[in-house]
Design a protein around this motif. Sequence first.
Motif, PDB file in Angstrom:
ATOM      1  N   ILE A  15     -12.831  26.855 -53.367  1.00 18.96           N
ATOM      2  CA  ILE A  15     -13.892  27.072 -54.353  1.00 18.96           C
ATOM      3  C   ILE A  15     -14.705  25.793 -54.540  1.00 18.96           C
ATOM      4  O   ILE A  15     -15.940  25.813 -54.562  1.00 18.96           O
ATOM      5  CB  ILE A  15     -13.316  27.548 -55.701  1.00 18.96           C
ATOM      6  N   GLY A  16     -14.020  24.662 -54.652  1.00 21.64           N
ATOM      7  CA  GLY A  16     -14.722  23.390 -54.801  1.00 21.64           C
ATOM      8  C   GLY A  16     -15.631  23.084 -53.627  1.00 21.64           C
ATOM      9  O   GLY A  16     -16.739  22.564 -53.800  1.00 21.64           O
ATOM     10  N   GLY A  17     -15.178  23.420 -52.419  1.00 23.60           N
ATOM     11  CA  GLY A  17     -15.996  23.188 -51.231  1.00 23.60           C
ATOM     12  C   GLY A  17     -17.253  24.033 -51.227  1.00 23.60           C
ATOM     13  O   GLY A  17     -18.343  23.553 -50.874  1.00 23.60           O
ATOM     14  N   ASN A  18     -17.113  25.291 -51.624  1.00 18.26           N
ATOM     15  CA  ASN A  18     -18.291  26.148 -51.726  1.00 18.26           C
ATOM     16  C   ASN A  18     -19.238  25.643 -52.805  1.00 18.26           C
ATOM     17  O   ASN A  18     -20.462  25.700 -52.649  1.00 18.26           O
ATOM     18  CB  ASN A  18     -17.869  27.596 -52.014  1.00 18.26           C
ATOM     19  N   PHE A  19     -18.674  25.124 -53.907  1.00 25.13           N
ATOM     20  CA  PHE A  19     -19.515  24.621 -54.993  1.00 25.13           C
ATOM     21  C   PHE A  19     -20.270  23.362 -54.566  1.00 25.13           C
ATOM     22  O   PHE A  19     -21.442  23.190 -54.916  1.00 25.13           O
ATOM     23  CB  PHE A  19     -18.664  24.337 -56.232  1.00 25.13           C
ATOM     24  N   VAL A  20     -19.624  22.479 -53.831  1.00 25.48           N
ATOM     25  CA  VAL A  20     -20.301  21.275 -53.325  1.00 25.48           C
ATOM     26  C   VAL A  20     -21.525  21.676 -52.502  1.00 25.48           C
ATOM     27  O   VAL A  20     -22.626  21.132 -52.683  1.00 25.48           O
ATOM     28  CB  VAL A  20     -19.330  20.423 -52.481  1.00 25.48           C
ATOM     29  N   GLN A  21     -21.357  22.625 -51.595  1.00 23.37           N
ATOM     30  CA  GLN A  21     -22.480  23.045 -50.748  1.00 23.37           C
ATOM     31  C   GLN A  21     -23.566  23.741 -51.573  1.00 23.37           C
ATOM     32  O   GLN A  21     -24.767  23.539 -51.343  1.00 23.37           O
ATOM     33  CB  GLN A  21     -21.970  23.956 -49.639  1.00 23.37           C
ATOM     34  N   TYR A  22     -23.141  24.534 -52.538  1.00 22.30           N
ATOM     35  CA  TYR A  22     -24.086  25.203 -53.444  1.00 22.30           C
ATOM     36  C   TYR A  22     -24.940  24.164 -54.178  1.00 22.30           C
ATOM     37  O   TYR A  22     -26.170  24.290 -54.271  1.00 22.30           O
ATOM     38  CB  TYR A  22     -23.289  26.057 -54.432  1.00 22.30           C
ATOM     39  N   MET A  23     -24.303  23.117 -54.702  1.00 18.55           N
ATOM     40  CA  MET A  23     -25.019  22.097 -55.467  1.00 18.55           C
ATOM     41  C   MET A  23     -25.928  21.253 -54.577  1.00 18.55           C
ATOM     42  O   MET A  23     -27.049  20.908 -54.966  1.00 18.55           O
ATOM     43  CB  MET A  23     -24.020  21.214 -56.212  1.00 18.55           C
ATOM     44  N   ASP A  25     -27.427  22.214 -51.911  1.00 20.95           N
ATOM     45  CA  ASP A  25     -28.588  23.033 -51.547  1.00 20.95           C
ATOM     46  C   ASP A  25     -29.536  23.262 -52.725  1.00 20.95           C
ATOM     47  O   ASP A  25     -30.753  23.240 -52.564  1.00 20.95           O
ATOM     48  CB  ASP A  25     -28.121  24.397 -51.004  1.00 20.95           C
ATOM     49  N   LYS A  26     -28.972  23.449 -53.909  1.00 22.85           N
ATOM     50  CA  LYS A  26     -29.811  23.807 -55.063  1.00 22.85           C
ATOM     51  C   LYS A  26     -30.408  22.591 -55.760  1.00 22.85           C
ATOM     52  O   LYS A  26     -31.514  22.682 -56.325  1.00 22.85           O
ATOM     53  CB  LYS A  26     -28.996  24.628 -56.067  1.00 22.85           C
ATOM     54  N   TYR A  27     -29.698  21.470 -55.739  1.00 26.24           N
ATOM     55  CA  TYR A  27     -30.143  20.304 -56.498  1.00 26.24           C
ATOM     56  C   TYR A  27     -30.271  19.076 -55.588  1.00 26.24           C
ATOM     57  O   TYR A  27     -29.456  18.146 -55.671  1.00 26.24           O
ATOM     58  CB  TYR A  27     -29.171  20.008 -57.639  1.00 26.24           C
ATOM     59  N   PRO A  28     -31.297  19.030 -54.737  1.00 27.60           N
ATOM     60  CA  PRO A  28     -31.481  17.876 -53.854  1.00 27.60           C
ATOM     61  C   PRO A  28     -31.749  16.581 -54.621  1.00 27.60           C
ATOM     62  O   PRO A  28     -31.613  15.487 -54.060  1.00 27.60           O
ATOM     63  CB  PRO A  28     -32.684  18.267 -52.990  1.00 27.60           C
ATOM     64  N   ASP A  29     -32.099  16.707 -55.907  1.00 29.48           N
ATOM     65  CA  ASP A  29     -32.352  15.518 -56.724  1.00 29.48           C
ATOM     66  C   ASP A  29     -31.091  15.032 -57.442  1.00 29.48           C
ATOM     67  O   ASP A  29     -31.147  14.084 -58.227  1.00 29.48           O
ATOM     68  CB  ASP A  29     -33.459  15.805 -57.746  1.00 29.48           C
ATOM     69  N   TYR A  30     -29.935  15.669 -57.186  1.00 27.80           N
ATOM     70  CA  TYR A  30     -28.656  15.212 -57.733  1.00 27.80           C
ATOM     71  C   TYR A  30     -27.870  14.504 -56.629  1.00 27.80           C
ATOM     72  O   TYR A  30     -27.927  14.894 -55.467  1.00 27.80           O
ATOM     73  CB  TYR A  30     -27.797  16.390 -58.204  1.00 27.80           C
ATOM     74  N   ASP A  31     -27.104  13.492 -57.001  1.00 32.92           N
ATOM     75  CA  ASP A  31     -26.115  12.914 -56.097  1.00 32.92           C
ATOM     76  C   ASP A  31     -24.779  13.626 -56.331  1.00 32.92           C
ATOM     77  O   ASP A  31     -24.274  13.629 -57.457  1.00 32.92           O
ATOM     78  CB  ASP A  31     -25.955  11.410 -56.351  1.00 32.92           C
ATOM     79  N   ILE A  32     -24.245  14.229 -55.276  1.00 29.30           N
ATOM     80  CA  ILE A  32     -23.013  15.007 -55.379  1.00 29.30           C
ATOM     81  C   ILE A  32     -21.866  14.225 -54.745  1.00 29.30           C
ATOM     82  O   ILE A  32     -21.902  13.907 -53.555  1.00 29.30           O
ATOM     83  CB  ILE A  32     -23.159  16.380 -54.688  1.00 29.30           C
ATOM     84  N   TYR A  33     -20.853  13.928 -55.542  1.00 26.18           N
ATOM     85  CA  TYR A  33     -19.673  13.199 -55.075  1.00 26.18           C
ATOM     86  C   TYR A  33     -18.503  14.176 -54.953  1.00 26.18           C
ATOM     87  O   TYR A  33     -18.150  14.862 -55.916  1.00 26.18           O
ATOM     88  CB  TYR A  33     -19.301  12.092 -56.060  1.00 26.18           C
ATOM     89  N   ASN A  34     -17.923  14.238 -53.779  1.00 28.24           N
ATOM     90  CA  ASN A  34     -16.782  15.102 -53.496  1.00 28.24           C
ATOM     91  C   ASN A  34     -15.523  14.251 -53.478  1.00 28.24           C
ATOM     92  O   ASN A  34     -15.340  13.424 -52.585  1.00 28.24           O
ATOM     93  CB  ASN A  34     -17.015  15.793 -52.142  1.00 28.24           C
ATOM     94  N   LEU A  35     -14.665  14.427 -54.481  1.00 28.09           N
ATOM     95  CA  LEU A  35     -13.413  13.681 -54.553  1.00 28.09           C
ATOM     96  C   LEU A  35     -12.265  14.611 -54.190  1.00 28.09           C
ATOM     97  O   LEU A  35     -12.083  15.653 -54.830  1.00 28.09           O
ATOM     98  CB  LEU A  35     -13.219  13.102 -55.951  1.00 28.09           C
TER      99      LEU A  35
END
Length: 340
Positions: A15-23, A25-35
Motif C-alpha cells: 500500500i505504501g508503495g502504491n501511495f508513493v507513486q500516487y503522490m 504523480d499527483k504532486y510534482p511540487d512535493y518532495d516525497i521521501y520513502n523510508l
Amino acid sequence: MSKKKVLVTGGAGFIGGNFVQYMIDKYPDYDIYNLDELTYAGDLIKHKRIQSKDNYYFVKADIADRKTIMSLFKKEKFDYVVHFAAESHVDRSITNPEIFIRTNVLGTQVLLDAAKEINVKKFVHVSTDEVYGELDFDPKTFFTEDTPLQPNSPYSASKASSDLLVRAYHETYGLPVNITRCSNNYGPYHFPEKLIPLTISRVLNDERVPVYGDGKNIRDWLHVQDHCSAIDLVLHNAKSGEVYNVGGHNEKTNLEVVKTIINTLEKSEELIEFVEDRLGHDKRYAIDPTKLEKLGWTPIYDFDSGIANTIQWYLDNKEWWEQIISGEYKNYFASQYSIK
C-alpha cells in the motif's frame, strides 16, 4: 517558496508503495521521501519508474531505530508524515508476535516522538479494520469509527496499540494526527502471501490453492488506488484528531474470491484445497465509510472491475512476482499450509 516534504514510511511495501507513486504523480511540487527497512515484503523494483525523478528520495532505515529516525526528522524537517510501515501478515503474527510489537508499537512511538520534536503539520497513521475485531454474518451490521476496539490476533492487537498511541499524542501533546482504518486492500504489487495475489500466482502455475476452513469468512475489499485517494483526502482536508474508516462496500467470502480468480483465468476449481483454519480467524469484516464519503471521497472501483484490473496486472508483470515466490517464500508457504 520551499517544497512541502512528505515522509512515507513503508513506501517499499504494497500500500505504501502504491501511495508513493500516487503522490509522485499527483504532486510534482512535493518532495516525497520513502523510508523503508526493506524487509522480506518490501522491494524497490516497483519504483524503477520514479527512482530518477527529482522529487523522489529513498531512505533505508528501521522505524524503531530512534537515533536514526530523530536525526532524519531534524535534518529534513518534514511537513507531513504518512505512516504505513508495519508488519502486517496475521499468520506471521501468530507464529512470532514479538516482531509485530517492536515494529508496530515501538516503531510508531519513535515516529510520533520525532514528529512532535519538529512540529509536523500532519501525521496520518494508516491502520486496519481488524482492530475492531469481528462482525457476525448479519449484512446490516458494519464497523463505524465508534466501534470499540477488540482485536483478536497479535497483528491487530499491535495495530490497535499503535492507534491508541497516536490518539494519545494528539490528546496529550496536541500533535496534529488522523487515523485511517481500511478494509482488505488488493491491486498491483500485492505481496503474494496474501489471498488474492497468492491465488493468482498459484492458479497461473496450476498449483493447489489453500483456503482456510470452509472458506466462508467474509472480507470487505478495497482497491489500493481507492485507498490512496482516501489517504490523500484525509491528509489535506481532514480535521486533526479524527478517525476515518476506508471501505469498499465489496463484501465477499474468501471462497468467492478464489473462485472468481479461478474462473477468470479459466482454470479448474479442483485446484482449491481446504486447509486447517487459522487460529482466531475472524468471521467477517465490513466497513461503513459514510464519514469519509461526507469528506468528499468516492471510490472508483467496484470489486468486479477491480479484480479484473488486478488479475491483468499480474498477467502483465510476472517478472515481479515470480522472483518473489522462489527461495525463502517457498519454504514459508510449505510450512504454513502443508501443501506443495
